[in-house]
Design an enzyme around this catalytic site. Structure first.
Site, PDB file in Angstrom:
ATOM      1  CB  SER A 185     -26.101 -16.061  -3.825  1.00 54.60           C
ATOM      2  OG  SER A 185     -24.959 -16.280  -4.215  1.00 54.60           O
ATOM      3  CE  LYS A 195     -25.708 -10.458  -3.096  1.00 55.83           C
ATOM      4  NZ  LYS A 195     -25.837 -11.875  -3.782  1.00 55.83           N
ATOM      5  CB  SER A 201     -22.817 -14.507  -2.953  1.00 52.12           C
ATOM      6  OG  SER A 201     -23.909 -13.982  -3.638  1.00 52.12           O
TER       7      SER A 201
HETATM    8  N1  GLN Z   1     -22.178 -20.123  -4.910  1.00 54.86           N
HETATM    9  C1  GLN Z   1     -22.154 -19.935  -6.410  1.00 54.86           C
HETATM   10  C2  GLN Z   1     -21.166 -19.314  -6.900  1.00 54.86           C
HETATM   11  O1  GLN Z   1     -20.249 -19.094  -6.380  1.00 54.86           O
HETATM   12  C3  GLN Z   1     -23.475 -19.061  -6.714  1.00 54.86           C
HETATM   13  C4  GLN Z   1     -23.438 -17.824  -6.347  1.00 54.86           C
HETATM   14  C5  GLN Z   1     -24.714 -16.865  -6.569  1.00 54.86           C
HETATM   15  O2  GLN Z   1     -25.972 -17.649  -6.633  1.00 54.86           O
HETATM   16  N2  GLN Z   1     -24.526 -15.660  -6.633  1.00 54.86           N
HETATM   17  O3  GLN Z   1     -21.198 -18.926  -8.373  1.00 54.86           O
END
Ligand code: GLN
Length: 496
Positions: free
Chosen positions: A178, A79, A154
């Site tokens: 995410s 990532k 994400s």
């Molecule tokens: N979808 C969540 C957010 O937008 C979690 C994102 C994540 O876990 N990095 O904050």
């Protein structure tokens, strides 16, 4: 079977025995990437030369008689939120375009030490803020199951890369879901370790009290092998846990649930959930019972307030963490023509360099932390956080693990929620409690929804440092479903 269809464990064994070279394995994956990337867009950066050099180094170590670990020579997609000295690191943001970090993240360093071969850096929502990978400054990633749909987020580049057989393994980070949410909607395994169980050193910070690196894989054992390769105490991370953790690889191999007490979270799985998701979830409950688990319903009343608490705490921390992107130290600098003050350059750079979701979070977080509102918002959210941790504690007096659907729906169409932040945020309804309390949680595929034929994830949550329980239950579910379907869920994916 072609090399790209093999598991990480199989590839590691082939390389260790000398039947196949690490270079051959890497080349097969680079070819696959070249073939499918125009459609999937999982990667922000691929550099065949750097990849092949790593593979050659593994082959040289083997030739020299080094004792290689189980994942040496296995390719991995990384990532693009972990620093890497030999590849750019952007966090999916224009503000970091072209940035070359001067050091490797601890996770990166441990991947290298384990002999994993990094194929490239994967796409993500900008600064890991989002649930669809549409917030990337470099274009969306597409779900290999249906190219018109999102791969989750994400860590959507990482989930898509593994689901599309571009890599057997990938890394992710889970701040509110995410890893688990993208794993669920692409039909793969994704694990959020206990907070502090994997190092944040060199991870570009979103919300430091929640950010947790973790693995993606196409099966539970591979995820456990990767988990073990990069987790564990790190003196460079002040919140890293310095305590022995039970072996997750052992747990994944064992996969026994007879006598295990499983709690179904009453608050998750009612109205607003897709019928096909609920159907697969209820089947999973029956499956666990048939395997000898004792299933009971457990109430965790504070879980229903996790989402609003998260959207105060995470943006508050983000607003502070993202202050470092000041046009002076990293990447982009706009308007520095000798006539403007440092403040003006900073404002112009941040206006041009951050996307709309990141700006929304910074404004929200700055507001929540401002004097006069701090107690009402941030302070209140921290109290909710404590209540959620207490719900988990009470539940784990009654049961060994808690289960729920990972997400309320399957993968949604690209664009469908892009202009509706609330709809987007709801994708993490079931995953956020484990982040707020720091617990371990995994998503394992549990079937396809009848209405759209898309994958559904089962979430298994365990106590802090109970990561092994997640793997044990996930492995049992995986094994039982494999017997039922044959060939695993991904074999049902329409080929790219
Ligand atoms: N979808 C969540 C957010 O937008 C979690 C994102 C994540 O876990 N990095 O904050």
């Amino acid at each position: 079977m072609s090399l790209v269809r093999k598991s990480a464990a199989e590839l590691g064994a082939l390389v260790a025995s000398g039947d196949v070279s690490a270079v051959e394995v890497a080349q097969a994956h680079l070819d696959r990437i070249a073939a499918v990337e125009p459609r999937v867009n999982a990667f922000l950066h691929v550099d065949a030369e750097t990849t092949l050099a790593q593979a050659r180094a593994v082959d040289a170590r083997r030739a020299a008689g080094d004792d290689l670990g189980p994942l040496a020579g296995v390719p991995i997609a990384h990532k693009d939120v972990f620093t890497t000295t030999d590849m750019p690191t952007t966090a999916g943001s224009k503000i970091l375009e072209g940035y070359r970090p001067p050091y490797d993240a601890t996770v990166t360093r441990r991947l290298r030490e384990a002999g994993l071969v990094i194929l490239g850096k994967t796409n993500l929502d900008e600064f890991a803020m989002g649930s669809s990978t549409e917030n990337s400054a470099f274009g969306p990633t597409r779900n290999p199951w249906d190219l018109s749909r999102v791969p989750g987020g994400s860590s959507g580049g990482s989930s898509a890369a593994v689901a599309a057989y571009e890599a057997p393994l990938s890394t992710g980070t889970d701040t509110g879901g995410s890893i688990r949410q993208p794993a669920a909607v692409t039909g793969i395994v994704g694990m959020k370790p206990t907070y502090g169980g994997s190092s944040r050193y060199g991870l570009i910070a979103f919300a430091s009290s929640l950010d947790t690196p973790g693995p993606f894989a196409r099966n539970v054992l591979d995820a456990a092998l990767l988990h073990e390769a990069f987790s564990g105490h790190d003196a460079m991370d002040a919140t890293s846990i310095d305590a022995p953790a039970p072996s997750v690889v052992e747990a994944a191999r064992q996969g026994e649930v007879a006598g295990l007490r499983v709690g179904v979270v009453r608050e998750f799985g009612g109205e607003g959930y897709q019928p096909g998701v609920l159907a697969r979830f209820h089947e999973s409950v029956e499956l666990l019972e048939s395997l000898g688990a004792k299933v009971v319903e457990v109430s965790c009343p504070s879980f229903t307030t996790a989402l609003p608490a998260y959207y105060l705490i995470a943006p508050s921390e983000a607003s502070s963490n993202l202050a470092r992107f000041d046009a002076m130290r990293y990447g982009l600098r706009v308007g520095d023509d000798g006539t403007r003050s440092a403040e003006e350059v900073m404002a112009l750079t941040r206006a041009a360099g951050f996307g709309p979701e990141v700006k929304r979070r910074i404004i929200l977080g700055t507001y929540a932390l401002s004097s006069g509102y701090y107690d009402a918002y941030y302070g209140q959210a921290q109290k909710v956080r404590t209540l959620i941790a207490r719900d988990f504690e009470a539940a784990f007096h009654q049961v060994d693990v808690l289960i729920s659907p990972t997400t309320p729906t399957t993968a949604f169409p690209i664009g469908e929620r892009a202009d509706d932040p609330m709809a987007m945020y709801l994708a993490d309804l079931c995953t956020i409690p484990a982040n707020l309390a720091g617990n371990a949680a995994i998503s394992v595929p549990c079937g396809l929804a009848d209405e759209d034929g898309l994958p559904v994830g089962l979430q298994i949550m365990a106590p802090v440092l109970g990561d092994d329980r997640c793997y044990r239950v996930a492995a049992a579910v995986e094994r039982a479903l494999e017997d039922r379907w044959g060939g695993g869920l991904l074999s049902k994916a329409p080929g790219l």
